[in-house]
Design a protein around this motif. Structure first.
Motif, PDB file in Angstrom:
ATOM      1  N   LEU A   1       0.738  -1.270   0.076  1.00 27.75           N
ATOM      2  CA  LEU A   1      -0.124   0.037  -0.025  1.00 27.75           C
ATOM      3  C   LEU A   1       0.804   1.253  -0.026  1.00 27.75           C
ATOM      4  O   LEU A   1       0.451   2.153  -0.683  1.00 27.75           O
ATOM      5  CB  LEU A   1      -0.966   0.150   1.421  1.00 27.75           C
ATOM      6  N   LYS A   2       2.107   1.181   0.578  1.00 27.76           N
ATOM      7  CA  LYS A   2       2.808   2.431   0.588  1.00 27.76           C
ATOM      8  C   LYS A   2       3.501   2.845  -0.948  1.00 27.76           C
ATOM      9  O   LYS A   2       3.672   3.788  -1.170  1.00 27.76           O
ATOM     10  CB  LYS A   2       3.935   2.156   1.586  1.00 27.76           C
ATOM     11  N   THR A   3       3.526   1.575  -1.613  1.00 29.76           N
ATOM     12  CA  THR A   3       4.130   1.728  -2.956  1.00 29.76           C
ATOM     13  C   THR A   3       2.965   2.470  -3.637  1.00 29.76           C
ATOM     14  O   THR A   3       3.275   3.332  -4.453  1.00 29.76           O
ATOM     15  CB  THR A   3       4.469   0.587  -3.486  1.00 29.76           C
ATOM     16  N   ILE A   4       1.981   1.942  -3.413  1.00 26.18           N
ATOM     17  CA  ILE A   4       0.531   2.263  -4.232  1.00 26.18           C
ATOM     18  C   ILE A   4       0.369   3.667  -4.197  1.00 26.18           C
ATOM     19  O   ILE A   4      -0.030   4.713  -4.867  1.00 26.18           O
ATOM     20  CB  ILE A   4      -0.600   1.392  -3.981  1.00 26.18           C
TER      21      ILE A   4
ATOM     22  N   ALA B   1       2.100  10.575  -7.189  1.00 28.05           N
ATOM     23  CA  ALA B   1       3.006  10.926  -8.303  1.00 28.05           C
ATOM     24  C   ALA B   1       2.140  11.189  -9.423  1.00 28.05           C
ATOM     25  O   ALA B   1       2.343  11.792 -10.420  1.00 28.05           O
ATOM     26  CB  ALA B   1       3.986   9.955  -8.601  1.00 28.05           C
ATOM     27  N   HIS B   2       1.195  10.342  -9.618  1.00 28.30           N
ATOM     28  CA  HIS B   2       0.346  10.307 -10.977  1.00 28.30           C
ATOM     29  C   HIS B   2      -1.283  10.834 -10.783  1.00 28.30           C
ATOM     30  O   HIS B   2      -1.999  10.517 -11.554  1.00 28.30           O
ATOM     31  CB  HIS B   2       0.326   9.110 -11.551  1.00 28.30           C
TER      32      HIS B   2
ATOM     33  N   GLU C   1       7.363  -0.989  -7.235  1.00 28.45           N
ATOM     34  CA  GLU C   1       7.167   0.339  -7.971  1.00 28.45           C
ATOM     35  C   GLU C   1       7.544   0.073  -9.362  1.00 28.45           C
ATOM     36  O   GLU C   1       6.561   0.855 -10.314  1.00 28.45           O
ATOM     37  CB  GLU C   1       8.171   1.280  -7.156  1.00 28.45           C
ATOM     38  N   ASN C   2       8.522  -0.501  -9.972  1.00 28.18           N
ATOM     39  CA  ASN C   2       8.736  -0.755 -11.345  1.00 28.18           C
ATOM     40  C   ASN C   2       7.995  -0.969 -12.156  1.00 28.18           C
ATOM     41  O   ASN C   2       7.561  -0.624 -13.404  1.00 28.18           O
ATOM     42  CB  ASN C   2      10.120  -1.132 -11.509  1.00 28.18           C
TER      43      ASN C   2
ATOM     44  N   GLU D   1       5.473   0.794 -14.957  1.00 29.49           N
ATOM     45  CA  GLU D   1       5.356   0.060 -16.202  1.00 29.49           C
ATOM     46  C   GLU D   1       3.884  -0.061 -16.549  1.00 29.49           C
ATOM     47  O   GLU D   1       3.418  -0.083 -17.728  1.00 29.49           O
ATOM     48  CB  GLU D   1       6.304  -1.203 -16.232  1.00 29.49           C
ATOM     49  N   LYS D   2       2.876  -1.049 -15.766  1.00 34.21           N
ATOM     50  CA  LYS D   2       1.708  -1.080 -16.178  1.00 34.21           C
ATOM     51  C   LYS D   2       0.768   0.211 -16.237  1.00 34.21           C
ATOM     52  O   LYS D   2      -0.109   0.245 -16.947  1.00 34.21           O
ATOM     53  CB  LYS D   2       0.878  -2.025 -14.991  1.00 34.21           C
TER      54      LYS D   2
END
Length: 171
Positions: free
Chosen positions: A79-82, A88-89, A160-161, A165-166
């Motif tokens: 969840l922290k990555t999301i 960011a987006h 994260e990468n 990408e997705k």
């Protein structure tokens, strides 16, 4: 002696539970593959924080759906990555969490989100969203294109990468 038995039982349960959350099956992949390109998805409902969410409000904007629950260690790890990607987006994609109820309550989810400063909207699944997407493993992330058709999915912890990408492939 009794305390040792309890400790080993608790450790065993946590290991099993952590593995069960992350386990990836062909059945899940196959069911999600059938949905890719199917009719557009609509996600509606009250969020844990009391707001109303309707994916129709985000026409022409890709959506990242993350299915999770607070007592699933792999779910909470990602969840922290999301959240980082959401921040960011935020102008180009919509991120929405769908929280499984059962082992955890809506209040558990609210406490977790507030404690960890997760800001993207999260709907407790009282609406059958998990069933609509045939999600059986957690965490699962589903990617909807700008017309809200299922474009891709990921079962298990997403890094994260891979997430970047997705998301790039959604645009």
């Amino acid at each position: 002696m009794f305390r040792n038995i309890l400790n080993y039982t608790a450790i065993g349960f946590l290991l099993f539970f952590s593995t069960a959350c992350y386990y990836k099956t062909n059945l899940v992949e196959d069911s999600l593959q059938h949905q890719i390109g199917a009719s557009p998805s609509v996600i509606r409902g009250d969020t844990i924080l009391g707001d109303y969410y309707d994916s129709d409000d985000f026409q022409n904007k890709p959506i990242v759906l993350n299915f999770w629950f607070p007592s699933c260690p792999p779910c909470t790890m990602e969840l922290k990555t999301i959240e980082k990607i959401h921040r960011a987006h935020n102008n180009s994609i919509e991120v929405i969490g769908i929280m499984l109820l059962g082992l955890d309550t809506e209040e558990d989810g609210k406490k977790f989100l507030e404690k960890n400063k997760i800001t993207f909207p999260t709907i407790p699944d009282t609406y059958g969203i998990i069933n609509n997407f045939e999600v059986t493993s957690f965490p699962t992330t589903i990617f909807l294109d700008s017309n809200h058709y299922v474009k891709d999915s990921w079962v298990g912890i997403i890094d994260e990468n891979t997430l970047e990408e997705k998301i790039f492939n959604l645009k």
